[in-house]
Design an enzyme around this catalytic site. Structure first.
Site, short mmCIF file in Angstrom:
data_model
loop_
_atom_site.label_atom_id
_atom_site.label_comp_id
_atom_site.label_asym_id
_atom_site.label_seq_id
_atom_site.Cartn_x
_atom_site.Cartn_y
_atom_site.Cartn_z
N SER A 1 0.84 -1.19 0.00
CA SER A 1 0.00 0.00 0.00
C SER A 1 0.89 1.25 0.00
O SER A 1 1.81 1.35 -0.81
CB SER A 1 -0.97 -0.03 1.19
OG SER A 1 -1.99 0.92 1.03
N GLU A 28 -0.90 -2.46 -8.25
CA GLU A 28 -2.25 -2.68 -7.72
C GLU A 28 -2.67 -1.38 -7.04
O GLU A 28 -1.90 -0.45 -6.94
CB GLU A 28 -2.24 -3.84 -6.72
CG GLU A 28 -1.27 -3.69 -5.56
CD GLU A 28 -1.86 -2.98 -4.36
OE1 GLU A 28 -3.08 -3.07 -4.14
OE2 GLU A 28 -1.09 -2.32 -3.62
N HIS A 77 -4.26 -5.39 -2.06
CA HIS A 77 -5.38 -5.25 -1.12
C HIS A 77 -6.45 -6.30 -1.40
O HIS A 77 -7.59 -5.97 -1.75
CB HIS A 77 -5.98 -3.85 -1.24
CG HIS A 77 -5.04 -2.74 -0.86
ND1 HIS A 77 -4.08 -2.26 -1.73
CD2 HIS A 77 -4.93 -2.01 0.27
CE1 HIS A 77 -3.43 -1.27 -1.15
NE2 HIS A 77 -3.92 -1.10 0.06
#
Length: 310
Positions: A118, A215, A280
């Site tokens: 992230s 992502e 995620h």
């Protein structure tokens, strides 16, 4: 300049001390304790950074003051008794601390295992540029996928202790967006953080010769369009060897996202594998960054040339 492989840290052994820090958002205490219990169950000795449970006085989206979050990371990294640093969670705020770290001292401390994903992408890039260090895009100690999903846990545990056992990476969900086969050095993470890092001291000139793993979460298709278009217009994607796509949680209907990804990445003329299983998502595989590998759409997998850790 073509990407070169980065220095791989040593694998962990039973009894290794692992520091858990919070470089970005605030950490739920109960989830952190559950994550520490999992690490203890693996035979590790987890210790918490002093500020890991802090919350910023004015900005509740930060895990305490910038200086405290930076000191936790720097102090644990420079502690000779610590073998690895695992982030508790991501969340906004990581970019705020990168320039507060003593990178000379961290370089002198030598290579160690670093794990996160992230917003931790900003640190993956900084570790690559400033330390020349390969890192792990993997689950964090207080995240739901790590606490609840056995395959997510198994992937990280195997990578940490027996990295030669996880040389081929990918889930059964993987599909082909653009066919082909490519060899390169892995890089990437959360794509919005890669775009946000352009123009900063930690921005690499580009992904030339690399296998780009990307992502994201919570970015609608038009925002992903903007992010990918910016990376393309800046020249950062020029010469990329291949692209592996992870999860796009809360980014809208996947068919719309898929169409957008093909529209923006297809013209690169390189292999693109989708839904490889990182980021995620409920099952999040650990992906090494800075390691030479092959991306093959026939096998729909990423196969490492060498283990993630020595």
């Amino acid at each position: 300049m073509t990407l070169a492989p980065l220095t791989r840290p040593a694998r962990l052994r039973q009894g290794a001390r692992v520091a858990v820090v919070a470089p970005g958002g605030p950490v739920p205490g109960e989830r952190l304790e559950a994550g520490l219990d999992i690490l203890r169950g693996w035979g590790l000795d987890p210790v918490m950074g002093r500020h890991v449970l802090d919350v910023h006085r004015d900005f509740g989206y930060l895990a305490g003051a910038d200086e405290g979050r930076a000191r936790d990371l720097e102090e644990t990294w420079c502690d000779p008794s610590v073998d690895a640093v695992i982030c508790a969670r991501g969340g906004y705020g990581v970019q705020r601390i990168v320039d507060l770290l003593d990178w000379a001292a961290m370089r002198a401390a030598g290579p160690k295992v670093f794990v996160g994903y992230s917003d931790i992408t900003a640190l993956h890039e900084a570790f690559a540029v400033r330390l020349g260090l390969a890192t792990l895009h993997g689950p964090m100690a207080a995240t739901v996928s790590f606490l609840k999903d056995a395959r997510t846990q198994d992937s990280l545990r195997a990578t940490l202790f027996e990295p030669e056992s996880v040389m081929t990476l990918g889930l059964e969900t993987a599909g082909v967006l653009v066919p082909g086969r490519a060899h390169g050095v892995t890089l990437g993470g959360c794509v919005s953080l890669l775009a946000a890092g352009l123009g900063t001291p930690d921005a690499r000139p580009g992904a030339r010769g690399g296998l780009l793993l990307i992502e994201d979460i919570g970015e609608e298709a038009y925002r992903l369009d903007r992010i990918l278009t910016q990376l393309s217009r800046s020249g950062w994607l020029d010469g990329v060897a291949g692209v592996a796509l992870g999860s796009w949680e809360d980014c809208g209907p996947y068919e719309e996202v898929r169409t957008l990804l093909y529209d923006r990445l297809g013209p690169l003329g390189v292999p693109v594998v989708e839904e490889l299983g990182f980021g995620h998502c409920a099952t999040a595989l650990t992906m090494p960054l800075g390691v030479p590998a092959v991306l093959d759409t026939d096998t729909r997998a990423l196969t490492l040339d060498v283990p993630a850790l020595r």
